[in-house]
Design a protein around this motif. Structure first.
Motif, PDB file in Angstrom:
ATOM      1  N   VAL A 216       3.782  97.292 -51.631  1.00 16.56           N
ATOM      2  CA  VAL A 216       4.843  96.349 -52.011  1.00 16.56           C
ATOM      3  C   VAL A 216       6.062  97.117 -52.532  1.00 16.56           C
ATOM      4  CG1 VAL A 216       5.491  94.485 -53.580  1.00 16.56           C
ATOM      5  CG2 VAL A 216       3.237  94.483 -52.502  1.00 16.56           C
TER       6      VAL A 216
ATOM      7  N   THR B 157      -0.071  94.898 -41.708  1.00 16.26           N
ATOM      8  CA  THR B 157      -0.533  94.435 -43.026  1.00 16.26           C
ATOM      9  C   THR B 157      -0.592  92.917 -43.077  1.00 16.26           C
ATOM     10  OG1 THR B 157       0.374  96.380 -44.146  1.00 16.26           O
ATOM     11  CG2 THR B 157      -0.077  94.447 -45.502  1.00 16.26           C
ATOM     12  N   VAL B 158       0.485  92.257 -42.646  1.00 19.43           N
ATOM     13  CA  VAL B 158       0.530  90.799 -42.698  1.00 19.43           C
ATOM     14  C   VAL B 158      -0.431  90.195 -41.666  1.00 19.43           C
ATOM     15  CG1 VAL B 158       2.009  88.767 -42.466  1.00 19.43           C
ATOM     16  CG2 VAL B 158       2.884  90.820 -43.582  1.00 19.43           C
TER      17      VAL B 158
ATOM     18  N   LEU C 210       3.566  90.089 -49.212  1.00 20.93           N
ATOM     19  CA  LEU C 210       2.889  91.388 -49.151  1.00 20.93           C
ATOM     20  C   LEU C 210       2.021  91.624 -50.381  1.00 20.93           C
ATOM     21  CD1 LEU C 210       5.776  93.518 -47.667  1.00 20.93           C
ATOM     22  CD2 LEU C 210       3.561  93.109 -46.591  1.00 20.93           C
TER      23      LEU C 210
ATOM     24  N   SER D 207      -1.636  91.126 -50.160  1.00 25.40           N
ATOM     25  CA  SER D 207      -2.485  92.164 -49.552  1.00 25.40           C
ATOM     26  C   SER D 207      -3.268  92.918 -50.614  1.00 25.40           C
ATOM     27  CB  SER D 207      -1.633  93.160 -48.757  1.00 25.40           C
ATOM     28  OG  SER D 207      -0.884  94.000 -49.638  1.00 25.40           O
TER      29      SER D 207
ATOM     30  N   HIS E 275       9.125  87.890 -48.811  1.00 28.74           N
ATOM     31  CA  HIS E 275       8.392  89.003 -48.201  1.00 28.74           C
ATOM     32  C   HIS E 275       7.629  89.833 -49.236  1.00 28.74           C
ATOM     33  CE1 HIS E 275       9.575  88.569 -44.015  1.00 28.74           C
ATOM     34  NE2 HIS E 275      10.751  88.193 -44.452  1.00 28.74           N
TER      35      HIS E 275
ATOM     36  N   GLU F 241       4.648  96.570 -42.297  1.00 28.90           N
ATOM     37  CA  GLU F 241       4.547  95.130 -42.544  1.00 28.90           C
ATOM     38  C   GLU F 241       3.786  94.373 -41.465  1.00 28.90           C
ATOM     39  OE1 GLU F 241       7.985  93.064 -44.344  1.00 28.90           O
ATOM     40  OE2 GLU F 241       9.031  94.975 -44.109  1.00 28.90           O
TER      41      GLU F 241
END
Length: 222
Positions: free
Chosen positions: A158, A102-103, A149, A152, A145, A99
């Motif tokens: 996910v 990615t974030v 995600l 992305s 969340h 995470e």
């Protein structure tokens, strides 16, 4: 049923199938630590709390059993699967690895409008924390969340993170709520959106890392 055994479960409606709604509510109760390891939960007893028949509850519990969240106890019901401290540490490590980068990569001021659409959910988390509604907190937190995600563009990622989060146990939520400390963690979602909108990847990485670390701290308080 003893008062201490009664769960604070919501009544279910007709928007999804009863099976899906019950499974969703039970996952939230599991994550919030309302359903405890070692306790055997009877489908008819839970059904009475939901205001539905035992069949969709039993089906939902079987779905949770397939996910490894509960295990069937013959002729009695379902027992919540226990997680060790090592399990929790490993779940946290995987979330950090997936995470945080990615974030952080998503930080981009040109996508501000996309991030802003998540603000109502972030505000739901804060509101639930302030009124001590643990199941609403867990539900909104998961939606935030997962939806973040999803931006992305990696659907498999996910799915993996949703599974990791469903396996979480936030046993310390009630203690945090009782002493008014849940609000701090809840407001991290708003700070995260602000950093994403600014395109500040370093701030996003720091906030996400600290946020997941705080969640592990909540897990530890059991």
């Amino acid at each position: 049923m003893a008062a201490e055994d009664r769960l604070d479960l919501p009544m279910v409606g007709e928007r999804q199938s009863l099976r899906e709604q019950v499974a969703h509510a039970l996952r939230a109760a599991l994550i919030a630590g309302e359903m405890r390891p070692g306790v055997v939960y009877s489908a008819p007893v839970l059904a009475a709390q939901f205001g539905v028949s035992a069949t969709p509850v039993r089906e939902a519990m079987l779905d949770l059993a397939k996910e490894g969240l509960v295990e069937a106890v013959r002729n009695k019901g379902f027992r919540v699967t226990e997680l060790s401290d090592r399990d929790l540490d490993e779940l946290t490590e995987i979330r950090q690895l997936i995470e945080v980068p990615t974030v952080a990569r998503m930080a981009d001021s040109s996508r501000a409008e996309e991030f802003e659409r998540l603000r109502p959910v972030a505000e739901e988390i804060v509101a639930a924390a302030e009124r001590g509604d643990l199941l609403a907190y867990v539900d909104a937190d998961l939606r935030f969340h997962v939806e973040l995600l999803a931006l992305s563009g990696n659907a498999h990622l996910v799915t993996v993170v949703r599974d990791l989060r469903n396996r979480a146990r936030l046993y310390g939520l009630s203690q945090l709520a009782a002493r008014g400390a849940l609000g701090e963690s809840s407001r991290e979602h708003l700070a995260l959106l602000d950093a994403l909108k600014r395109g500040d990847a370093a701030a996003v990485q720091r906030i996400m890392g600290e946020h997941i670390g705080h969640v592990r701290g909540i897990w530890a308080e059991h």
